[in-house]
Design an enzyme around this catalytic site. Structure first.
Site, PDB file in Angstrom:
ATOM      1  CE  LYS A  34      38.324  47.144  43.142  1.00  0.00           C
ATOM      2  NZ  LYS A  34      38.883  47.012  41.555  1.00  0.00           N
ATOM      3  CG  ASP A  61      41.922  44.995  42.119  1.00  0.00           C
ATOM      4  OD1 ASP A  61      42.607  43.839  42.251  1.00  0.00           O
ATOM      5  OD2 ASP A  61      41.004  45.045  41.813  1.00  0.00           O
ATOM      6  CE  LYS A  63      41.816  40.539  41.083  1.00  0.00           C
ATOM      7  NZ  LYS A  63      41.393  41.990  40.654  1.00  0.00           N
ATOM      8  CG  ASP A  66      56.448  37.596  36.812  1.00  0.00           C
ATOM      9  OD1 ASP A  66      57.236  36.701  36.572  1.00  0.00           O
ATOM     10  OD2 ASP A  66      56.199  38.743  36.087  1.00  0.00           O
ATOM     11  CB  THR A 125      34.455  35.885  42.562  1.00  0.00           C
ATOM     12  OG1 THR A 125      34.836  37.218  41.888  1.00  0.00           O
ATOM     13  CG2 THR A 125      34.873  36.155  44.051  1.00  0.00           C
ATOM     14  NE  ARG A 216      29.368  46.953  37.856  1.00  0.00           N
ATOM     15  CZ  ARG A 216      29.632  45.684  37.556  1.00  0.00           C
ATOM     16  NH1 ARG A 216      28.989  45.450  36.333  1.00  0.00           N
ATOM     17  NH2 ARG A 216      29.796  44.580  38.239  1.00  0.00           N
TER      18      ARG A 216
HETATM   19  O1  C5P Z   1      30.695  47.542  40.182  1.00  0.00           O
HETATM   20  P1  C5P Z   1      31.292  46.300  41.177  1.00  0.00           P
HETATM   21  O2  C5P Z   1      30.774  46.811  42.762  1.00  0.00           O
HETATM   22  O3  C5P Z   1      30.678  45.017  40.767  1.00  0.00           O
HETATM   23  O4  C5P Z   1      32.686  46.512  41.152  1.00  0.00           O
HETATM   24  C1  C5P Z   1      33.628  45.497  42.123  1.00  0.00           C
HETATM   25  C2  C5P Z   1      34.996  45.854  41.912  1.00  0.00           C
HETATM   26  O5  C5P Z   1      35.621  44.739  42.432  1.00  0.00           O
HETATM   27  C3  C5P Z   1      35.436  45.769  40.427  1.00  0.00           C
HETATM   28  O6  C5P Z   1      36.402  46.874  40.378  1.00  0.00           O
HETATM   29  C4  C5P Z   1      35.831  44.339  40.224  1.00  0.00           C
HETATM   30  O7  C5P Z   1      36.857  44.239  39.202  1.00  0.00           O
HETATM   31  C5  C5P Z   1      36.253  44.070  41.738  1.00  0.00           C
HETATM   32  N1  C5P Z   1      36.519  42.713  42.044  1.00  0.00           N
HETATM   33  C6  C5P Z   1      35.494  42.031  41.796  1.00  0.00           C
HETATM   34  N2  C5P Z   1      35.851  40.436  42.194  1.00  0.00           N
HETATM   35  C7  C5P Z   1      36.706  40.013  42.578  1.00  0.00           C
HETATM   36  C8  C5P Z   1      38.097  40.783  42.702  1.00  0.00           C
HETATM   37  C9  C5P Z   1      37.697  42.152  42.223  1.00  0.00           C
HETATM   38  O8  C5P Z   1      34.414  42.348  41.786  1.00  0.00           O
HETATM   39  N3  C5P Z   1      37.138  38.928  42.973  1.00  0.00           N
END
Ligand code: C5P
Length: 237
Positions: A34, A61, A63, A66, A125, A216
């Protein structure tokens, strides 16, 4: 299904070099990556092109939200880039989503390439019901998420992004041929970080997620390949 067809690793790093190194390191185990705002804003479309050249399949990603004309034109540019999937905000409305989905279908037909999947973000979220109310949306969170997901499906989108706590609701109501892409996934051995409504990888898949997005727990791991392999093993159910 092959667990490799379920895992997307978020390339949440601040330079092209780090992102491309990560793809090189993980590409025997991870098919999907992603690319989000941070990387795209600092590197531009070339980060997508170079990631694709390394064999990664890309979920872009960004999003989009517009007017329909602007989003559908951006969607055409994304189709030309050759990504596997990208997303828009369902709050952009039915016309915006439909015009983007139609434009992608036509452009992919014209180029004779596989159509990128177009998915919608329902409610971020990071928002709770109080935050929703403050922007004038007065319904319950679950109802709003389901309503927007139904709107996305009616507009011809391929799926939605959903937090783990919404997967079951959406799968039960939207059927099996609708993608549910779920971030907020944490293996038991990883630290939670700032994620709130989390599930383990296997729980998210069992609940009906088509893909899990993991950042992460892989990118911050000492052994990044080992972390990705552990997650693949956990979702091999
Ligand atoms: O590090 P982590 O596993 O928390 O990363 C989750 C990824 O998914 C990040 O790139 C975050 O921006 C993305 N994301 C999220 N919640 C969402 C949409 C995207 O955590 N609702």
């Amino acid at each position: 299904m092959d667990p490799k067809d379920r895992l997307i690793v978020a390339l949440d790093v601040d330079s092209k070099e780090k992102a491309l190194n990560l793809i090189d390191k993980l590409k025997n185990d991870v098919k999907f990556f992603k690319i989000g705002f941070e990387l795209f804003s600092s590197c531009g479309p070339s980060i997508v092109e170079e990631s694709l050249a390394k064999g990664g399949r890309i979920f872009l990603d960004l999003k989009y939200h517009d007017i329909p004309n602007t989003v559908s034109k951006a969607a055409i540019s994304i189709t030309k880039l050759g990504v596997f999937m990208f997303n828009v905000h369902a709050l952009g409305g039915y016309d915006m989503m439909k015009k983007a989905a139609d434009a992608v279908r036509m452009e992919a037909d014209k180029l004779k390439v596989i159509k990128p999947k177009v998915i919608a973000v329902t409610i971020l979220t990071s928002m709770d019901e109080a935050a929703l109310n403050s922007v004038g949306v007065s319904g319950r969170m679950d109802d709003e998420v389901l309503r927007l997901a139904r709107l996305a499906k009616a507009a011809g989108l391929d799926g939605v992004v959903a937090s783990p706590s919404e997967i079951k609701l959406l799968r039960d109501n939207l059927g099996n041929d609708f993608l549910i892409v779920s971030p907020g996934v944490r293996p038991e051995w990883a630290s939670v970080g700032d994620q709130k409504r989390i599930a383990t990888p296997s729980q998210a898949i069992r609940d009906g997620a088509s893909f899990i997005v993991v950042g992460r727990p892989v990118t911050d791991a000492k052994d990044q390949v080992g972390a990705a392999q552990k997650i693949l093993k956990e979702i091999n159910i």
